[in-house]
Design a protein around this motif. Structure first.
Motif, short mmCIF file in Angstrom:
data_model
loop_
_atom_site.label_atom_id
_atom_site.label_comp_id
_atom_site.label_asym_id
_atom_site.label_seq_id
_atom_site.Cartn_x
_atom_site.Cartn_y
_atom_site.Cartn_z
N UNK A 62 40.45 52.99 40.02
CA UNK A 62 40.63 51.55 39.82
C UNK A 62 39.30 50.88 39.51
N UNK B 32 43.92 58.55 48.14
CA UNK B 32 43.61 57.11 48.17
C UNK B 32 42.18 56.87 47.70
N UNK C 27 28.47 34.63 22.06
CA UNK C 27 27.61 33.50 22.38
C UNK C 27 26.33 33.58 21.56
N UNK D 128 36.56 47.47 31.86
CA UNK D 128 37.12 46.26 31.24
C UNK D 128 36.16 45.07 31.40
N UNK E 81 38.30 51.66 35.95
CA UNK E 81 39.10 50.88 35.00
C UNK E 81 38.61 49.43 34.96
N UNK F 47 33.12 45.31 29.24
CA UNK F 47 33.49 44.99 27.86
C UNK F 47 33.60 43.47 27.68
N UNK F 48 34.26 42.80 28.63
CA UNK F 48 34.45 41.35 28.51
C UNK F 48 33.12 40.62 28.53
N UNK G 132 31.23 41.30 25.27
CA UNK G 132 31.82 40.61 24.13
C UNK G 132 31.49 39.13 24.15
N UNK G 133 31.60 38.54 25.38
CA UNK G 133 31.29 37.12 25.51
C UNK G 133 29.83 36.87 25.13
#
Lengths: 332, 99
Positions: free
Chosen positions: B73, B66, B92, B80, B76, B83-84, B87-88
């Motif tokens: 998790x 666990x 911008x 992500x 991961x 990255x988001x 990128x934003x």
């Protein structure tokens, strides 16, 4: 061992002071976006505080609903506020830059009424705390004595779903009323689906089954350990929010009666079971001891579906009519 | 304390150093990209070391599994989200910091 005790004490002190500081900063911040982020941080620290108080059930609910989903709802509401007022992020502030025009008499009256009502309820709560007995053993002994007949071994679940299950019934109705309130303002306009970008697509495709598994686990484990309908429902609801944020939209067909069924099934099951027990056992929600465990599981499963649907739909309703992720920056 | 406990304690301290460095970087680095770099280091390696320490002390394989799952998790989600955000920020028009 003294060192360990001191460390725990120091940790609790930092946690408590940090909570007060975050709460003050969140309330005092003139930038609403900052205030929401501070509120989310406050919720996470609050969850830690609940863990320190050995209340893991509350901690789970606080982290998932208090920090996560309420934060997402507030951010969506802020994004919508921006499109409505047509200003950029820094333009929406708690303290308007221009001095407010002289308030008309009606607004002053309602403000006075608000202060009066708030003072009255604060005084009432203060009185309630003041009139508490200075020493009380609480009800934990009573709960422990009757735990065997409740059908579950987690005392929190026993109280929420058996001994005081009408509280949970009323909570389900409150959630339903929240959706009705939001819908009565704006309904649920149709939303075009935006295919998510690669990373978001991978993220949502990978996490959705994991979240469903976690929700099922929380629901099942609630009978014996911290967990239960609210925790499971909020994890499922968060899955919905993640999918909506990624750009997925539920089929139009699902948005009709299947959605309404999902929203009402929890409260409906409670009311039906309440009526049945009222007829058969002559008491509201008094389950027969032999079936109590199964009934609690059934109620919790249906409540999980309703809670998840409610939270996800609240997010969809609040964020609708606004381009979720792109609207903000493209204007600037 | 057994040898395992000492090993676990070392891992905790190492993990703590990563979290400390990550926090310092988050506060002190000049732009969003470098701050993300500091933040994800703390999340990935710092949490990894702490989870490794906890796995050493875990009572059963189930608990250890666990704990590892939690780390995976977070890895991961962290990758992500970083990255988001990056990128934003790029879209911008936030410049990448150069000296």
């Amino acid at each position: 061992m003294d060192g360990i005790i001191f460390l725990q004490w120091a940790f609790d002190a930092v946690l408590g002071l940090g909570l007060l500081w975050l709460a003050w900063r969140a309330l005092n911040s003139s930038d609403l976006f900052k205030a929401i982020v501070l509120f989310i941080a406050f919720g996470l620290l609050m969850a830690l505080a609940w863990v320190r108080l050995n209340a893991s059930d509350v901690a789970l609910a606080e982290a998932a609903i208090g920090a996560g989903l309420t934060g997402a709802l507030l951010l969506a509401a802020l994004a919508r506020l921006e499109t409505m007022t047509d200003q950029n992020v820094s333009g929406v502030s708690a303290h308007p830059a221009h001095p407010p025009s002289p308030t008309p008499a009606g607004s002053r009256f309602s403000r006075g009424l608000l202060i009066l009502l708030l003072s009255a309820s604060t005084a009432g709560m203060g009185y309630a705390v003041w009139s508490l007995p200075s020493y009380s053993t609480g009800l934990s002994m009573d709960v422990a004595a009757h735990l065997d007949s409740s059908g579950v071994s987690n005392p929190v679940t026993a109280v929420l779903l058996n001994f005081r299950s009408y509280d949970t019934l009323l909570e389900m109705i409150v959630l339903l009323l929240a959706v009705l309130g939001v819908w009565s303002l704006d309904g649920l306009p149709p939303q075009p689906e935006k295919p998510p970008a690669t990373v978001l697509e991978t993220l949502s495709r990978f996490l959705t089954p994991v979240f469903i598994l976690v929700a099922a686990y929380l629901l099942w484990v609630g009978a014996d350990a911290p967990g239960g309908a609210f925790q499971a429902g909020s994890v499922l609801g968060a899955t919905g929010v993640l999918l909506l944020l990624s750009g997925w939209r539920p089929r139009a067909r699902l948005m009709q009666w299947p959605l309404r069924l999902a929203l009402t099934t929890g409260a409906g099951a409670f009311i039906l079971l309440g009526l049945l027990t009222l007829l058969l056992e002559k008491q509201l929600l008094a389950y027969p001891v032999a079936q109590a465990g199964r009934m609690i599981l059934l109620l919790e499963s249906l409540a999980t579906v309703s809670i998840a649907a409610t939270l996800a739909i609240l997010f969809l309703s609040v964020s609708s009519g606004h381009k979720m992720k792109t609207g903000k920056e493209e204007k600037e | 304390m057994t040898a395992t406990d000492y090993a676990a304690a070392c891992l905790f301290i190492l993990g703590g150093i990563f979290f400390f460095a990550g926090t310092a970087g988050l506060l002190r680095f000049p732009d969003v990209y470098t701050r993300l770099h500091a933040l994800t280091k703390a999340d990935n390696v710092g949490l990894g070391l702490i989870v490794a320490g906890l796995v050493l002390q875990a009572e059963s394989w189930l608990v250890a599994g666990k704990l590892l799952l939690i780390w995976l998790l977070v890895l991961f989600a962290g990758a992500c989200v970083a990255h988001l955000v990056a990128r934003r920020a790029l879209r911008k028009g936030i410049r990448i910091w150069t000296e």
